[in-house]
Design an enzyme around this catalytic site. Structure first.
Site, mmCIF file in Angstrom:
data_model
loop_
_atom_site.group_PDB
_atom_site.id
_atom_site.type_symbol
_atom_site.label_atom_id
_atom_site.label_comp_id
_atom_site.label_asym_id
_atom_site.label_seq_id
_atom_site.Cartn_x
_atom_site.Cartn_y
_atom_site.Cartn_z
ATOM 1 N N LYS A 254 0.846 -1.198 0.000
ATOM 2 C CA LYS A 254 0.000 0.000 0.000
ATOM 3 C C LYS A 254 0.883 1.250 0.000
ATOM 4 C CE LYS A 254 -3.999 1.979 2.472
ATOM 5 N NZ LYS A 254 -4.880 1.852 3.646
ATOM 6 N N SER B 41 -9.808 2.093 2.507
ATOM 7 C CA SER B 41 -8.937 2.817 1.613
ATOM 8 C C SER B 41 -7.954 1.934 0.851
ATOM 9 C CB SER B 41 -8.141 3.859 2.396
ATOM 10 O OG SER B 41 -7.297 3.240 3.359
ATOM 11 N N SER C 36 -9.844 -0.312 6.682
ATOM 12 C CA SER C 36 -9.264 -0.248 5.333
ATOM 13 C C SER C 36 -8.538 -1.500 4.873
ATOM 14 C CB SER C 36 -8.320 0.940 5.225
ATOM 15 O OG SER C 36 -9.074 2.119 5.218
#
Ligand code: GLN
Length: 501
Positions: free
Chosen positions: A84, A159, A183
């Site tokens: 990420k 997210s 997330s």
């Protein structure tokens, strides 16, 4: 474990690592297969913001050289991973999905990246996310949305939608996400993958760009529970550079995933999150999973957690408050973007122009909310009350865990919704997090794993397991047992292909 001739991108991390150790495959071959897959599908999925082809192949060559030299290889050596874009990696762009950090290349590795490198995991690149991890759909990325590999018109969650989509699209067998309010778990749920938010303090935050420091936690994502456990054990453990890192032995998550046994366990359905009012297929798969767990020898009870009703409200005060303070560092002076530095503007004007241009609407909304909640005269009414709710939620968890070993709920109220459906309605977007947020506020551990497709739309449904702090192993005990029972029913959800690709 014959991978010869098989498509290497369809394998689990366990199988790939074993094939690399035995010489049936090379790390370079495995890495190249995933880079080729990215080449062929990522234009449609947009899981990656940056693919680090040369560095990935170098890391893979290094693994193959170690093997040739007779060195012992770790359990995930040579296996590719998607990272990420909120974790720093030396010399590699780290944008957090924001224009604010466009072209910023951090001068250091986060603890998580250090540990991945030490385990010889091959980092393929950085994945897309909602800007500064604020969102539940990845639509708030400044670089355009990621698409759900099950249906390209739908969101992959957020997210960390990029990491989850990379797994579901077979672009990587492993990924790292971060979970401040869900997330990791909500993207896992809507893409049919597995994701774990470890106990707060279980994985070091050093080099993780802060959203809300008292909630942020990095964690492992994969397509199977055992792959997730192996990655968990690589990244977890004490680090003195994170002042909230827990200095205690990491629970043996790999052993728990191997044991996969729920006999004699007490599993509590959270009354307030029991699936009522959720999408019908989500509630149905949840109930079926409970029946399976009962059949496997667990005792299912219901436990009330009355304060959970206030979790969403408390979270959306605490998170913006902390974020407004953390994001103050992006002022055009130290990192990334600088606007108006042409000799005609004052320092204050440059800061203001930079923040105006660099942040998207959702980030600005939260900075304003947080600044307001912390301002004198309102602090006690908003931030103070939210902190009190947080204490009540911790007490609810503590008293629930006196009578049950784990708690369960659906991970998200619906399957993946359409791109564009909620992006202009912040409240509708926030409501996705109803079941994931209590765990972040209390700091304990949770997993989402896929439990089939909703009959009405054919999209994946996630099942959430919640454990007490530092009892992360229980997630794997229950998750692996449920996964293997479902395997007999579904086959692996993702074993061959996802419909949209
Ligand atoms: N949906 C949550 C939010 O928007 C997710 C935050 C997170 O876990 N990074 O705040």
């Amino acid at each position: 474990m014959a991978v010869m001739g098989a498509d290497l991108t369809r394998q689990t991390a366990v199988v790939l690592a074993e094939a690399i150790r035995t010489g049936e495959a090379t790390a370079v071959g495995v890495t190249q297969a995933h880079l080729d897959r990215i080449d062929s599908v990522d234009e449609r999925v947009h899981a990656f913001l940056h693919v680090d082809t040369e560095a990935a192949l170098d890391a893979a060559r290094n693994v193959d050289a170690k093997r040739s030299a007779g060195e012992a290889l770790g359990p995930l050596a040579g296996v590719p991973l998607a990272l990420k874009d909120i974790l720093t990696m030396r010399g590699v762009p780290t944008t957090c999905g924001s224009r604010m950090l466009e072209n910023w290349r951090p001068p250091y590795d986060s603890s998580v990246v250090e540990r991945l490198r030490a385990a010889d995991i091959v980092i393929l690149g950085k994945t897309n996310m909602d800007e500064f991890a604020m969102g539940s759909s990845t639509e708030h990325s400044a670089y355009g949305p990621t698409r759900n590999p099950w249906d390209l018109e739908r969101i992959p969650g957020g997210s960390g939608g990029g990491s989850a989509a990379a797994l579901a699209a077979f672009e990587a067998p492993l990924a790292i996400g971060t979970d401040t309010g869900g997330s990791i778990r909500q993207p896992a749920a809507v893409t049919g993958t597995v994701g774990v938010k470890p106990t707060y303090g279980g994985v070091p935050r050093y080099g993780l760009v802060a959203l809300a420091s008292s909630l942020d936690q990095a964690g492992p994502c994969a397509r199977t529970v055992m792959d997730t456990a192996l990655l968990h054990s690589v990244i977890a453990g004490y680090d003195p550079r994170d002042s909230t890192s827990i200095n205690a032995p990491v629970p043996d998550v790999v052993a728990a995933a191997g044991k996969a046994d729920v006999r004699g366990m007490r599993i509590g359905i959270v009354t307030e999150l029991n699936g009522e009012g959720y999408q019908a297929g989500v509630a149905q798969r949840f109930r079926e999973s409970l029946a399976i767990l009962e059949h496997l020898g667990a005792e299912i009870v219901e436990v009330g957690c009355p304060s959970f009703e206030y979790a969403l409200g408390a979270y959306y005060l605490i998170l913006p408050s902390e974020a407004s303070s953390n994001l103050a560092r992006f002022d055009g002076m130290r990192y990334g973007l600088r606007v108006g530095d042409d000799g005609t503007h004052s320092v204050e004007q440059v800061m203001s122009l930079t923040r105006e241009a660099g942040f998207g609407a959702e980030v600005k909304r939260r900075i304003m909310l947080g600044t307001y909640a912390l301002s004198s005269g309102y602090y006690d009414a908003y931030y103070g009350s939210a902190q009190k709710v947080r204490t009540l939620i911790m007490r609810d968890f503590a008293s629930a865990f006196e009578s049950v070993d784990v708690l369960v709920s659906p991970t998200a109220p619906t399957t993946a919704f359409k791109i564009g459906e909620k992006v202009d309605d912040p409240l509708a977007m926030y409501l996705n997090d109803i079941a994931t947020i209590p765990v972040n506020l209390a700091g304990n551990a949770a997993m989402s794993l896929p439990v089939g497709l909703a009959p009405e739309d054919g999209l994946p449904v996630g099942f959430q397991i919640m454990a007490p702090p530092m009892a992360d192993d229980r997630l794997y005990l229950v998750g692996a047992a449920l996964e293997s029972a479902l395997h007999d029913k579904w086959g692996h959800l993702l074993i061959e292909e996802v419909p949209a690709l």
